[in-house]
Design a protein around this motif. Sequence first.
Motif, mmCIF file in Angstrom:
data_model
loop_
_atom_site.group_PDB
_atom_site.id
_atom_site.type_symbol
_atom_site.label_atom_id
_atom_site.label_comp_id
_atom_site.label_asym_id
_atom_site.label_seq_id
_atom_site.Cartn_x
_atom_site.Cartn_y
_atom_site.Cartn_z
ATOM 1 N N SER A 1 0.836 -1.211 0.000
ATOM 2 C CA SER A 1 0.000 0.000 0.000
ATOM 3 C C SER A 1 0.872 1.263 0.000
ATOM 4 O O SER A 1 0.545 2.247 -0.668
ATOM 5 C CB SER A 1 -0.933 -0.004 1.202
ATOM 6 O OG SER A 1 -0.189 -0.044 2.405
ATOM 7 N N ASP A 2 1.999 1.224 0.723
ATOM 8 C CA ASP A 2 2.919 2.362 0.720
ATOM 9 C C ASP A 2 3.601 2.524 -0.637
ATOM 10 O O ASP A 2 3.829 3.644 -1.100
ATOM 11 C CB ASP A 2 3.981 2.205 1.807
ATOM 12 C CG ASP A 2 3.402 2.308 3.206
ATOM 13 O OD1 ASP A 2 2.298 2.878 3.348
ATOM 14 O OD2 ASP A 2 4.055 1.817 4.149
ATOM 15 N N VAL A 3 3.922 1.404 -1.276
ATOM 16 C CA VAL A 3 4.546 1.455 -2.607
ATOM 17 C C VAL A 3 3.586 2.081 -3.608
ATOM 18 O O VAL A 3 3.950 2.983 -4.367
ATOM 19 C CB VAL A 3 4.967 0.038 -3.064
ATOM 20 C CG1 VAL A 3 5.400 0.052 -4.517
ATOM 21 C CG2 VAL A 3 6.069 -0.503 -2.186
ATOM 22 N N ILE A 4 2.344 1.635 -3.599
ATOM 23 C CA ILE A 4 1.359 2.163 -4.540
ATOM 24 C C ILE A 4 1.089 3.638 -4.261
ATOM 25 O O ILE A 4 0.970 4.448 -5.189
ATOM 26 C CB ILE A 4 0.071 1.319 -4.479
ATOM 27 C CG1 ILE A 4 0.363 -0.086 -5.016
ATOM 28 C CG2 ILE A 4 -1.051 1.964 -5.279
ATOM 29 C CD1 ILE A 4 -0.736 -1.090 -4.799
ATOM 30 N N ALA A 5 1.023 4.009 -2.975
ATOM 31 C CA ALA A 5 0.800 5.415 -2.631
ATOM 32 C C ALA A 5 1.975 6.286 -3.076
ATOM 33 O O ALA A 5 1.777 7.385 -3.606
ATOM 34 C CB ALA A 5 0.584 5.547 -1.125
ATOM 35 N N GLY B 1 1.867 6.698 -6.759
ATOM 36 C CA GLY B 1 0.788 7.632 -7.086
ATOM 37 C C GLY B 1 1.193 9.066 -6.838
ATOM 38 O O GLY B 1 0.887 9.962 -7.626
ATOM 39 N N HIS B 2 1.908 9.305 -5.724
ATOM 40 C CA HIS B 2 2.413 10.653 -5.443
ATOM 41 C C HIS B 2 3.384 11.092 -6.533
ATOM 42 O O HIS B 2 3.333 12.226 -7.006
ATOM 43 C CB HIS B 2 3.136 10.704 -4.096
ATOM 44 C CG HIS B 2 2.245 10.726 -2.907
ATOM 45 N ND1 HIS B 2 1.189 11.587 -2.767
ATOM 46 C CD2 HIS B 2 2.250 9.988 -1.771
ATOM 47 C CE1 HIS B 2 0.587 11.393 -1.619
ATOM 48 N NE2 HIS B 2 1.211 10.407 -0.994
ATOM 49 N N ALA B 3 4.287 10.199 -6.921
ATOM 50 C CA ALA B 3 5.289 10.547 -7.931
ATOM 51 C C ALA B 3 4.657 10.819 -9.288
ATOM 52 O O ALA B 3 5.147 11.648 -10.055
ATOM 53 C CB ALA B 3 6.326 9.438 -8.044
ATOM 54 N N ASN C 1 8.536 15.244 1.057
ATOM 55 C CA ASN C 1 9.493 14.921 2.114
ATOM 56 C C ASN C 1 9.223 13.570 2.750
ATOM 57 O O ASN C 1 9.582 13.353 3.900
ATOM 58 C CB ASN C 1 9.467 16.016 3.189
ATOM 59 C CG ASN C 1 10.036 17.309 2.679
ATOM 60 O OD1 ASN C 1 10.951 17.301 1.858
ATOM 61 N ND2 ASN C 1 9.492 18.417 3.127
ATOM 62 N N ILE C 2 8.591 12.666 2.042
ATOM 63 C CA ILE C 2 8.270 11.356 2.587
ATOM 64 C C ILE C 2 9.492 10.454 2.375
ATOM 65 O O ILE C 2 9.832 10.127 1.235
ATOM 66 C CB ILE C 2 7.044 10.766 1.874
ATOM 67 C CG1 ILE C 2 5.878 11.742 1.954
ATOM 68 C CG2 ILE C 2 6.662 9.441 2.493
ATOM 69 C CD1 ILE C 2 4.728 11.401 1.055
ATOM 70 N N PRO C 3 10.167 10.021 3.466
ATOM 71 C CA PRO C 3 11.385 9.218 3.297
ATOM 72 C C PRO C 3 11.148 7.885 2.575
ATOM 73 O O PRO C 3 11.954 7.493 1.728
ATOM 74 C CB PRO C 3 11.860 8.970 4.729
ATOM 75 C CG PRO C 3 11.194 9.998 5.561
ATOM 76 C CD PRO C 3 9.925 10.346 4.869
ATOM 77 N N VAL C 4 10.045 7.223 2.883
ATOM 78 C CA VAL C 4 9.768 5.940 2.233
ATOM 79 C C VAL C 4 9.543 6.150 0.740
ATOM 80 O O VAL C 4 10.004 5.368 -0.087
ATOM 81 C CB VAL C 4 8.555 5.248 2.891
ATOM 82 C CG1 VAL C 4 8.150 4.015 2.122
ATOM 83 C CG2 VAL C 4 8.865 4.894 4.331
ATOM 84 N N ALA C 5 8.843 7.218 0.394
ATOM 85 C CA ALA C 5 8.598 7.505 -1.018
ATOM 86 C C ALA C 5 9.894 7.812 -1.750
ATOM 87 O O ALA C 5 10.066 7.422 -2.908
ATOM 88 C CB ALA C 5 7.623 8.666 -1.150
ATOM 89 N N VAL D 1 11.035 5.776 -5.014
ATOM 90 C CA VAL D 1 11.153 6.442 -6.317
ATOM 91 C C VAL D 1 12.602 6.628 -6.737
ATOM 92 O O VAL D 1 12.934 6.473 -7.913
ATOM 93 C CB VAL D 1 10.396 7.793 -6.286
ATOM 94 C CG1 VAL D 1 10.628 8.570 -7.562
ATOM 95 C CG2 VAL D 1 8.917 7.554 -6.072
ATOM 96 N N ASP D 2 13.491 6.933 -5.797
ATOM 97 C CA ASP D 2 14.874 7.237 -6.159
ATOM 98 C C ASP D 2 15.775 6.016 -6.220
ATOM 99 O O ASP D 2 16.762 6.022 -6.952
ATOM 100 C CB ASP D 2 15.470 8.239 -5.177
ATOM 101 C CG ASP D 2 14.824 9.608 -5.283
ATOM 102 O OD1 ASP D 2 14.218 9.883 -6.336
ATOM 103 O OD2 ASP D 2 14.910 10.387 -4.321
ATOM 104 N N LEU D 3 15.475 4.966 -5.465
ATOM 105 C CA LEU D 3 16.363 3.807 -5.424
ATOM 106 C C LEU D 3 15.768 2.564 -6.067
ATOM 107 O O LEU D 3 16.376 1.954 -6.944
ATOM 108 C CB LEU D 3 16.742 3.490 -3.971
ATOM 109 C CG LEU D 3 17.547 4.560 -3.244
ATOM 110 C CD1 LEU D 3 17.742 4.178 -1.792
ATOM 111 C CD2 LEU D 3 18.873 4.766 -3.923
#
Length: 106
Positions: free
Chosen positions: A26-30, A33-35, A49-53, A57-59
Amino acid sequence: MAAGAAAIAALALLSIAYGSTVIALSDVIAALGHAAGLDGDLVPGSVGNIPVAKIIVDLRLPRTIMAICVGAGLGVIGALLQTVTRNDLADPFLFGLSSGAAAGAV
């Protein structure tokens, strides 16, 4: 084709979710979606500023996309090699591609 595309999408999500730290799907999909800008809050391509996001997205996302591209490229090259030689059992050793790749790696 539809089943293959669905399998690639599902496996890509699993590849992004599992790593040294497991992230919930759910965090991956969110985060994706944000990106993509689907939530309307952010500019497409930014994750705030979401560290998990940022991890997703970056790694993990570029690594997964690169793995899909490399696999597709190897599949196309293998199909071309078998088509050119008209041999279903053709391999890179037939044209000396493996020895050339080894020399390039050295």
